[in-house]
Design a protein around this motif. Structure first.
Motif, PDB file in Angstrom:
ATOM      1  N   GLU A 230      11.139  -5.934   4.249  1.00  0.00           N
ATOM      2  CA  GLU A 230      11.392  -5.984   5.299  1.00  0.00           C
ATOM      3  C   GLU A 230      11.268  -3.673   5.573  1.00  0.00           C
ATOM      4  OE1 GLU A 230      13.129  -9.687   6.372  1.00  0.00           O
ATOM      5  OE2 GLU A 230      13.180  -8.402   5.135  1.00  0.00           O
ATOM      6  N   HIS A 231      11.906  -3.428   4.548  1.00  0.00           N
ATOM      7  CA  HIS A 231      12.267  -2.188   4.903  1.00  0.00           C
ATOM      8  C   HIS A 231      11.435  -1.957   3.595  1.00  0.00           C
ATOM      9  CE1 HIS A 231      15.215  -2.117   1.555  1.00  0.00           C
ATOM     10  NE2 HIS A 231      14.095  -3.287   1.128  1.00  0.00           N
ATOM     11  N   GLY A 232      10.856  -1.932   3.060  1.00  0.00           N
ATOM     12  CA  GLY A 232       9.792  -1.790   2.275  1.00  0.00           C
ATOM     13  C   GLY A 232      10.358  -1.793   1.032  1.00  0.00           C
ATOM     14  N   GLY A 233      11.026  -1.492   0.411  1.00  0.00           N
ATOM     15  CA  GLY A 233      11.637  -1.475  -1.178  1.00  0.00           C
ATOM     16  C   GLY A 233      10.343  -1.940  -1.775  1.00  0.00           C
ATOM     17  N   ASN A 234      10.887  -2.632  -3.600  1.00  0.00           N
ATOM     18  CA  ASN A 234       9.692  -2.471  -4.476  1.00  0.00           C
ATOM     19  C   ASN A 234       8.831  -3.703  -4.062  1.00  0.00           C
ATOM     20  OD1 ASN A 234       9.913  -2.742  -7.056  1.00  0.00           O
ATOM     21  ND2 ASN A 234      10.639  -4.016  -7.862  1.00  0.00           N
ATOM     22  N   CYS A 235       7.382  -2.635  -3.808  1.00  0.00           N
ATOM     23  CA  CYS A 235       6.628  -3.695  -3.731  1.00  0.00           C
ATOM     24  C   CYS A 235       5.949  -3.380  -4.487  1.00  0.00           C
ATOM     25  CB  CYS A 235       6.565  -2.812  -2.038  1.00  0.00           C
ATOM     26  SG  CYS A 235       7.389  -3.247  -0.913  1.00  0.00           S
ATOM     27  N   GLY A 298       4.212  -3.112  16.679  1.00  0.00           N
ATOM     28  CA  GLY A 298       4.726  -4.271  16.048  1.00  0.00           C
ATOM     29  C   GLY A 298       5.326  -4.214  14.561  1.00  0.00           C
ATOM     30  N   LEU A 299       6.010  -3.087  14.370  1.00  0.00           N
ATOM     31  CA  LEU A 299       6.315  -2.920  12.650  1.00  0.00           C
ATOM     32  C   LEU A 299       7.278  -4.045  12.414  1.00  0.00           C
ATOM     33  CD1 LEU A 299       4.950  -1.120  10.799  1.00  0.00           C
ATOM     34  CD2 LEU A 299       7.058   0.530  11.685  1.00  0.00           C
ATOM     35  N   LYS A 300       7.089  -4.903  12.233  1.00  0.00           N
ATOM     36  CA  LYS A 300       7.521  -5.673  11.039  1.00  0.00           C
ATOM     37  C   LYS A 300       8.194  -5.355   9.687  1.00  0.00           C
ATOM     38  CE  LYS A 300       7.873  -8.492  14.520  1.00  0.00           C
ATOM     39  NZ  LYS A 300       9.091  -8.701  15.457  1.00  0.00           N
ATOM     40  N   GLN A 301       6.774  -5.729   8.801  1.00  0.00           N
ATOM     41  CA  GLN A 301       7.280  -4.538   7.781  1.00  0.00           C
ATOM     42  C   GLN A 301       6.481  -2.907   7.547  1.00  0.00           C
ATOM     43  OE1 GLN A 301       6.048  -8.841   6.219  1.00  0.00           O
ATOM     44  NE2 GLN A 301       6.739  -7.629   4.525  1.00  0.00           N
ATOM     45  N   PRO A 302       6.507  -2.746   6.826  1.00  0.00           N
ATOM     46  CA  PRO A 302       5.990  -0.957   6.584  1.00  0.00           C
ATOM     47  C   PRO A 302       4.442  -0.981   6.739  1.00  0.00           C
ATOM     48  CG  PRO A 302       7.777  -1.207   4.605  1.00  0.00           C
ATOM     49  CD  PRO A 302       7.473  -2.551   5.193  1.00  0.00           C
ATOM     50  N   ILE A 303       4.004  -0.713   6.866  1.00  0.00           N
ATOM     51  CA  ILE A 303       2.418   0.228   6.914  1.00  0.00           C
ATOM     52  C   ILE A 303       2.037   1.974   6.354  1.00  0.00           C
ATOM     53  CG2 ILE A 303       0.549   0.629   8.707  1.00  0.00           C
ATOM     54  CD1 ILE A 303       1.795  -0.459  10.707  1.00  0.00           C
ATOM     55  N   PHE A 304       0.871   1.470   5.336  1.00  0.00           N
ATOM     56  CA  PHE A 304       0.692   2.211   4.564  1.00  0.00           C
ATOM     57  C   PHE A 304      -0.583   3.026   4.573  1.00  0.00           C
ATOM     58  CE2 PHE A 304       3.566  -0.107   2.360  1.00  0.00           C
ATOM     59  CZ  PHE A 304       4.568   0.468   1.686  1.00  0.00           C
ATOM     60  N   LEU A 305      -0.810   4.663   4.305  1.00  0.00           N
ATOM     61  CA  LEU A 305      -1.912   4.660   4.748  1.00  0.00           C
ATOM     62  C   LEU A 305      -1.992   4.993   2.926  1.00  0.00           C
ATOM     63  CD1 LEU A 305      -1.960   7.602   7.852  1.00  0.00           C
ATOM     64  CD2 LEU A 305      -2.928   4.903   7.845  1.00  0.00           C
TER      65      LEU A 305
END
Length: 427
Positions: A230-235, A298-305
């Motif tokens: 949920e915090h980001g990590g190894n995506c 509504g941030l359950k997991q990261p959002i990226f651009l």
């Protein structure tokens, strides 16, 4: 005339040496835990640099065998630089992270891609290939990468952090450990493992001013860095290169941002586990805060651009896969996108073997090159459709299908770095 006034250099908050083992250096940690204190603090809007060792912490060398891949100690990964606290950040906020640049060290202009052993790391095709260690070393020439172990290709890398995230709260950490233990318990003896529980052996926090009881707690219950959460990590999102913006939920005061696992290039999926071009390097950041951003967004997991910088490869060949294991036992799966992705990748590997590449070389190439993958359809039961998109411009030869015999020009392209004891994966 140039002047020094108003020319403020960018600070480097964390300095490392890519040739020294990570567990001999400061400012590095390899577990997630809320009690790991920040090694530095920045103000919102401040630009700063962070240096990173490669994800294994200097366990892999620039050589022509894969013995180091075979013998790698995975209890010590990933090695992250940080945490870095951002002033004024509180739980419930959104930490906005701008990735301004990602680059290898000048003194280490090379990286590697690895196929890991079935019983030590695995990978997407660990079971199918009964994987044995193999490796490709890549040399960096500006934005381009070439490899003596996979000849005939040259491509522009999209350098990015494979792993970046904020620190978990104690409640979130406990949730991770509980749900992953339940998964492990449901799959006893799985090879490769379905998840990795906390492990004190190999745990490391490179700060000398932590009390012994706190360090013991971190090592005993700190979450492994292997999956994204949920915090980001190894995506391992290859488009998070320079110019990207990341929106991370904040769970602890200061957010405590950590980063590592830098990649020179990667294909969608990073299929061989060590499937990017792994590198040590330097990343430049700037951070800001959206107060109450978790609720606002509504941030359950990261959002990226994504990065505005992308290699221009317009001509491509596309391999389709569906959720039928026709490279294996022919079993029909229902809407399984992972099976479909595997079939698309296996189709691409089979095609590359017709060009003279070994299966290991093809596997490594599809992991490291800027390969794209897309869900074509995931509504038509029972077959999910996934595509694997291979850019034609990375090859020095014309690899398009032709109505000749043989269909493709076969060449002897050598082989990648393999085990010195002669043990190979089954073909």
């Amino acid at each position: 005339m140039a002047t020094r006034i108003n020319s403020v250099p960018i600070k480097t908050l964390i300095e490392v040496d890519p040739f020294i083992p990570a567990d001999e250096q400061q400012g590095i940690h390899n577990r997630w835990h809320p009690d790991i204190p920040p090694v530095a603090t920045v103000k919102p809007g401040e630009v700063f640099k962070v240096q990173c060792v490669d994800w294994t912490g200097a366990q892999i060398g620039n050589n022509d065998t894969s013995d180091d891949i075979r013998d790698v100690d995975l209890s010590k990964v990933h090695n992250l630089s940080g945490p870095v606290a951002v002033e004024g950040t509180e739980p419930g906020d959104c930490l906005v992270v701008d990735i301004l640049d990602v680059a290898p060290f000048d003194k280490m202009p090379w990286g590697y891609t690895g196929i890991f052993e079935l019983n030590n790391g695995g990978g997407l095709f660990a079971q199918e290939f009964q994987s044995r260690a193999a490796k490709a070393i890549w040399d960096f020439h500006g934005v381009y990468a070439t490899s003596r172990h996979i000849p005939g290709v040259r491509f522009a890398g999209v350098s990015h952090p494979g792993l970046i995230g904020t620190a978990p709260s104690q409640d979130l950490l406990d949730t991770w450990n509980k749900r992953e233990k339940e998964l492990i318990d449901a799959h006893p003896g799985a090879v490769p493992p379905v998840a990795f529980p906390p492990q004190a052996e190999g745990a490391y926090v490179g700060q000398t001013d932590i009390a012994d009881d706190v360090r013991k707690k971190i090592y005993a219950e700190g979450a492994r860095t292997i999956p994204g959460r949920e915090h980001g990590g190894n995506c391992d999102i290859k488009n998070l290169s320079k110019g990207s913006r990341c929106y991370f939920p904040v769970f602890v005061k200061g957010a405590n941002l950590s980063v590592g696992d830098l990649h020179f290039s990667q294909g969608d999926g990073e299929m061989s586990f060590c499937g990017a071009i792994e590198m040590a390097g330097i990343i430049t950041f700037s951070c800001s805060i959206i107060k109450g951003g978790v609720e606002k967004l509504g941030l359950k997991q990261p959002i990226f651009l994504p990065s505005p910088v992308d290699p221009l490869y317009s001509a491509k060949i596309i391999f389709e896969g569906i959720s039928v294991d026709y490279h294996g036992d022919g079993r029909q799966y229902n809407m399984d996108a992972t099976v479909a992705y595997k079939q698309a990748a296996l189709n691409a590997i089979a095609y590359l073997q017709k060009l003279g590449y070994t299966r290991q070389q093809a596997y490594l190439l599809l992991s490291a090159a800027p390969v794209e993958s897309h869900v074509g359809a995931i509504v038509d039961s029972p077959n999910a459709c996934v595509t694997l998109v291979l850019p034609l411009g990375i090859f020095e030869d014309d690899i398009l299908p032709k109505a000749t015999d043989p269909v493709l020009p076969f060449k002897n392209r050598g082989e990648c770095a393999l085990r010195s004891d002669g043990v190979r994966e089954e073909v």
